[in-house]
Design an enzyme around this catalytic site. Structure first.
Site, PDB file in Angstrom:
ATOM      1  N   CYS A 120      -7.868   3.927 -12.485  1.00 49.40           N
ATOM      2  CA  CYS A 120      -6.720   4.220 -11.636  1.00 49.40           C
ATOM      3  C   CYS A 120      -5.414   3.646 -12.171  1.00 49.40           C
ATOM      4  O   CYS A 120      -4.361   3.851 -11.564  1.00 49.40           O
ATOM      5  CB  CYS A 120      -6.970   3.699 -10.223  1.00 49.40           C
ATOM      6  SG  CYS A 120      -8.536   4.275  -9.554  1.00 49.40           S
ATOM      7  N   HIS A 171      -0.052  -0.373  -5.140  1.00 50.38           N
ATOM      8  CA  HIS A 171      -1.228   0.465  -5.407  1.00 50.38           C
ATOM      9  C   HIS A 171      -1.881   0.813  -4.060  1.00 50.38           C
ATOM     10  O   HIS A 171      -2.162   1.972  -3.798  1.00 50.38           O
ATOM     11  CB  HIS A 171      -2.205  -0.265  -6.309  1.00 50.38           C
ATOM     12  CG  HIS A 171      -3.362   0.580  -6.763  1.00 50.38           C
ATOM     13  ND1 HIS A 171      -3.191   1.745  -7.474  1.00 50.38           N
ATOM     14  CD2 HIS A 171      -4.689   0.433  -6.602  1.00 50.38           C
ATOM     15  CE1 HIS A 171      -4.376   2.280  -7.735  1.00 50.38           C
ATOM     16  NE2 HIS A 171      -5.303   1.502  -7.206  1.00 50.38           N
ATOM     17  N   HIS A 189      -4.922   9.297  -3.085  1.00 47.99           N
ATOM     18  CA  HIS A 189      -5.161   8.547  -4.316  1.00 47.99           C
ATOM     19  C   HIS A 189      -5.572   9.541  -5.395  1.00 47.99           C
ATOM     20  O   HIS A 189      -6.653  10.129  -5.323  1.00 47.99           O
ATOM     21  CB  HIS A 189      -6.272   7.519  -4.085  1.00 47.99           C
ATOM     22  CG  HIS A 189      -6.448   6.549  -5.221  1.00 47.99           C
ATOM     23  ND1 HIS A 189      -5.727   6.611  -6.394  1.00 47.99           N
ATOM     24  CD2 HIS A 189      -7.268   5.467  -5.364  1.00 47.99           C
ATOM     25  CE1 HIS A 189      -6.082   5.635  -7.186  1.00 47.99           C
ATOM     26  NE2 HIS A 189      -7.011   4.927  -6.602  1.00 47.99           N
TER      27      HIS A 189
END
Lengths: 409, 378
Positions: free
Chosen positions: A166, A299, A336
């Site tokens: 990620c 994040h 996400h």
């Protein structure tokens, strides 16, 4: 998207940071198929997350996800390629098609790297392995993806895909920066790309990481994340080249820092030490103190572990400044997008710097009291933003932090 | 580290079809090519026409701490064993490890775990999905695992794509070191063969058709650090890393231009004359990529006039994947370190003399090329 605040003919101030300029931007997300559409929806407090379309992801249909509008095709690789090309086309609109003598590079951040669930193959395989068409097993052709993009955009410099989970989208921007600083390329397409896929939905569900309802980052009610499509493209070049050519600078990439938790294959270091290390390295390369940062794109996946570790890291780095520092969590609106998230959210920071507006965080619950006072806007807020930070933290403890600055900062 | 300081390779770890370890790699080159091996896929998997050079079965636990080999993918095991050899004797303090990055190139990743998880998903639905297989299937699992084993907290990158990624990762590490972003770097390539992926690539006419040469699995990792510090600390300087070059052409047909450009960039980066190169290690072989490399070498001074010895590695280790690209660099570094040329082909004696400057080249049929120039310490 011309900058609205840059004084005319302002000479660049002396600085000692990375000296990289962002001169093009493209986005395709579940909020919109362009940067202006995504930004407008984000400021309006919309979310692109919704229940999965019927039949789209088989028995993972219970998962909310964010799908971008795009070509209707069962081939998720073809869909991803088309959507990334759209983002690149948007980013290059101000640059034209003539490449001249400059060396263009392509830096792609992705976690799936063009893998796909290949449902048609497995249907055949389970029926009769001996007759399954192996051409339908869509895998391991990240090189073809790079090849197709390199051909389309006449890339002659380095073209590499980095897969740091990620954090990949942010790592791709860091890689592009290194190419520019070392002269390996003159301009770089720094991209982030990952489509929603049944495989990743099922995988994160097996890990217990998917939210049961709307995302609630930083709140005590947070229970997980939601996946989404994400495709971003930033055009990066050396700032001095952009100014000499008179190309509008959307924002400056002032710093980049990375680290590894070296802790666990999926869980973040709960102390946030690795994340803090990445942030400190980014600030050091930008030659900025923590209190120079006006805005942070977190994040903030809304999992219990990530948000706690991230806040711990923020406290370590920013100290008391965190009580006044404006924070944004994009994932309740955008989902996400895994390997693309770092690129997508860096692009949102560019837009925040360009327009001098802090976007809202979409959520129903307030901040977990255990995190202390945090500044999280629930509506679009005009603000003076000179320096912003964008953070991305991934599986295996890959951490990447970027510092972006207003074009005249 | 002082940005721009000269770099040294002070550690090498290798797992190859001719043996485990750097010395085994050299010994293996001294023999005839390993017996041609055909893939032994599970029942029902189509068997492509080309051979596969497998890493022979070996006791991984005799090469690395057994605790570091549990519950990890086959790719992670290869990388862990290579890293163990590479970092043997590297007694770095915590602060140095915190500033050390990991850069791993791979073409197939943990494809075995990925396909196993996909099959579980296909057979049993979401409830059958394995969290462990999913976590191990992500491309960066091996690099992250190595970082965890050795407490390396610098940047952690996995470069994915084709064969060139085995050297692309080394190039990425060099750039990070030159910029001062990391203090040391563990870099290289690794790939574990997966028959169903091979069948897929062959069915799509991407790779694996008849006449494709040998596809090879394996891993090679290198420890890169500042040359001056290595000397101060008495670290073994196996080779100096002198220059890097990358190029790509997206236009068709692909010719040798990217490879020619990559070599020129590496030489210019090292401020080196092409005639100073006395060893070139390529993949070679009867593949489109091998033909591109040969054509590029035919245009390169020093090689074209017969001055440099050329060792095409494909006959021993196979080619086509990131691990084999990195093994080329391992062969080059080892040759410089021991002062012996590798043989130019199986069964042919190594030429006399001592190589001093070696160029490693990877070119792909998709237009990517990467070149690394290494030299002796003196």
């Amino acid at each position: 998207m011309a900058p609205t605040h840059l004084p005319p003919d302002s000479p660049p101030a002396p600085r000692r940071d990375l000296g990289v300029a962002i001169t093009g931007l493209g986005l395709v997300t579940c909020l919109g198929t362009s940067a202006p559409l995504t930004w407008a929806a984000l400021l309006a407090g919309e979310t692109g997350l919704a229940p999965s379309p019927a039949g789209r992801f088989a028995d993972v249909a219970f998962a909310r996800c964010g799908l971008a509008s795009g070509p209707a095709t069962e081939d998720n690789r073809a869909r991803a390629r088309a959507l990334l090309a759209t983002a690149c086309d948007e980013a290059l609109a101000a640059h034209g098609t003539a490449r001249g003598a400059e060396r263009w590079g392509l830096s792609l951040g992705t976690s799936l790297a063009a893998q796909a669930s290949s449902a048609p193959f497995w249907t055949q395989y389970l029926a009769d392995p001996a007759t399954a068409d192996y051409a339908l097993l869509a895998s391991y052709d990240a090189e073809l993806w790079l090849d197709a993009l390199a051909e389309r955009f006449d890339v002659r410099g380095p073209a590499c895909a980095v897969s740091s989970a990620c954090a990949a989208g942010a790592s791709a921007i860091a890689q592009a920066t290194q190419w520019l600083i070392t002269g390996a390329a003159d301009r770089v397409l720094a991209c982030g790309a990952d489509p929603v896929d049944r495989y990743t939905l099922a995988g994160f569900h097996a890990l217990g990481a998917l939210a049961k309802g709307p995302l609630e980052p930083l709140s005590a009610a947070r229970d997980g994340m939601a996946l989404s499509d994400g495709f971003s493209c930033l055009v990066l070049e050396r700032e001095r080249d952009a100014r000499a050519a008179g190309r509008p600078i959307l924002a400056r990439l002032a710093g980049a820092g990375e680290s590894s938790d070296a802790f666990h294959r999926t869980q973040p270091d709960p102390t946030g030490a690795g994340a803090a290390l990445a942030m400190r390295r980014a600030l050091a390369s930008a030659n900025l103190a923590p209190d120079a940062i006006d805005f942070v794109s977190l994040h903030a996946t809304a999992t219990v572990a990530n948000d706690a570790a991230e806040v711990a890291a923020m406290r370590t780095v920013f100290g008391d400044h965190l009580d006044r520092l404006a924070l944004h969590a994009a994932k309740p609106a955008l989902g996400h997008s895994l390997g693309a998230a770092g690129g997508v959210e860096a692009a949102l920071c560019v837009l925040a710097l360009l327009h001098q507006v802090r976007p809202p965080t979409v959520r129903s619950h307030g901040t977990d009291p255990a995190f202390g006072p945090l500044v999280v806007d629930d509506h679009a807020t005009p603000a003076t933003i000179r320096h912003a930070m964008s953070n991305a933290f991934g599986f295996g403890g890959c951490n990447a932090s970027l510092v972006l600055s207003r074009s005249d900062a | 580290m002082t940005p721009g300081a000269p770099l040294a390779i002070t550690g090498v770890g290798a797992v190859s079809p001719v043996g485990v370890g750097r010395s085994a790699l050299e010994a293996g080159l001294g023999h005839e090519a390993p017996p041609e091996a055909r893939p032994r896929p599970p029942s029902g998997v189509p068997q492509p026409g080309c051979v596969v050079a497998f890493v022979p079965e070996f006791d991984a636990e005799s090469h690395a701490d057994p605790r570091t080999l549990r519950k990890v993918s086959a790719l992670s095991r290869l990388a862990t064993v290579a890293a163990a050899e590479c970092l043997a004797g590297w007694d770095a303090p915590p602060a140095r490890r915190t500033a050390t990055g990991v850069f791993l190139g791979t073409a197939l990743g943990s494809s075995g775990d990925h396909l196993a998880a996909l099959e579980l998903l296909a057979r049993g639905g979401t409830s059958a999905m394995s969290a462990l297989l999913f976590a191990e299937s992500v491309f960066n699992a091996a690099a992250s695992h190595v970082a965890k084993v050795h407490a390396l907290r610098g940047a952690n990158w996995t470069t994915v794509g084709g064969e060139a990624t085995g050297l692309d990762a080394v190039v990425a590490a060099v750039r990070q070191l030159r910029q001062g972003a990391v203090d040391a770097a563990l870099a290289g390539g690794a790939d574990h063969y997966e028959p169903r992926v091979h069948a897929s690539l062959a069915a799509q006419h991407i790779a694996g058709a008849d006449g494709c040469g040998a596809i090879g699995e394996g891993a090679a990792l290198f420890l890169l650090e500042p040359l001056d510090r290595a000397r101060r600390e008495g670290r073994p300087v196996l080779a100096r890393l002198l220059g890097i070059g990358q190029a790509r052409r997206g236009r068709r047909p692909v010719g040798p231009e990217p490879a020619v450009e990559a070599m020129a960039l590496a030489l210019a980066d090292a401020d080196s004359d092409a005639l100073a190169v006395d060893l070139v290690v390529t993949g070679g072989g009867a593949t489109p990529a091998g033909a591109l490399e040969d054509a590029a070498l035919g245009q390169a001074a020093g090689v074209a006039n017969g001055h440099a010895r050329v060792t095409p590695l494909e006959r021993w280790t196979g080619a086509g994947l990131a691990g084999t690209a990195a093994l080329r660099l391992a062969v080059a570094v080892h040759a410089l370190a021991v002062g012996r040329y590798p043989p130019p082909s199986p069964g042919t004696p190594a030429p006399p003399g001592r190589p001093r400057r070696a160029l490693v080249l990877v070119a792909t049929a998709t237009g990517a090329a990467c070149a690394v120039l290494v030299g002796t310490e003196d």
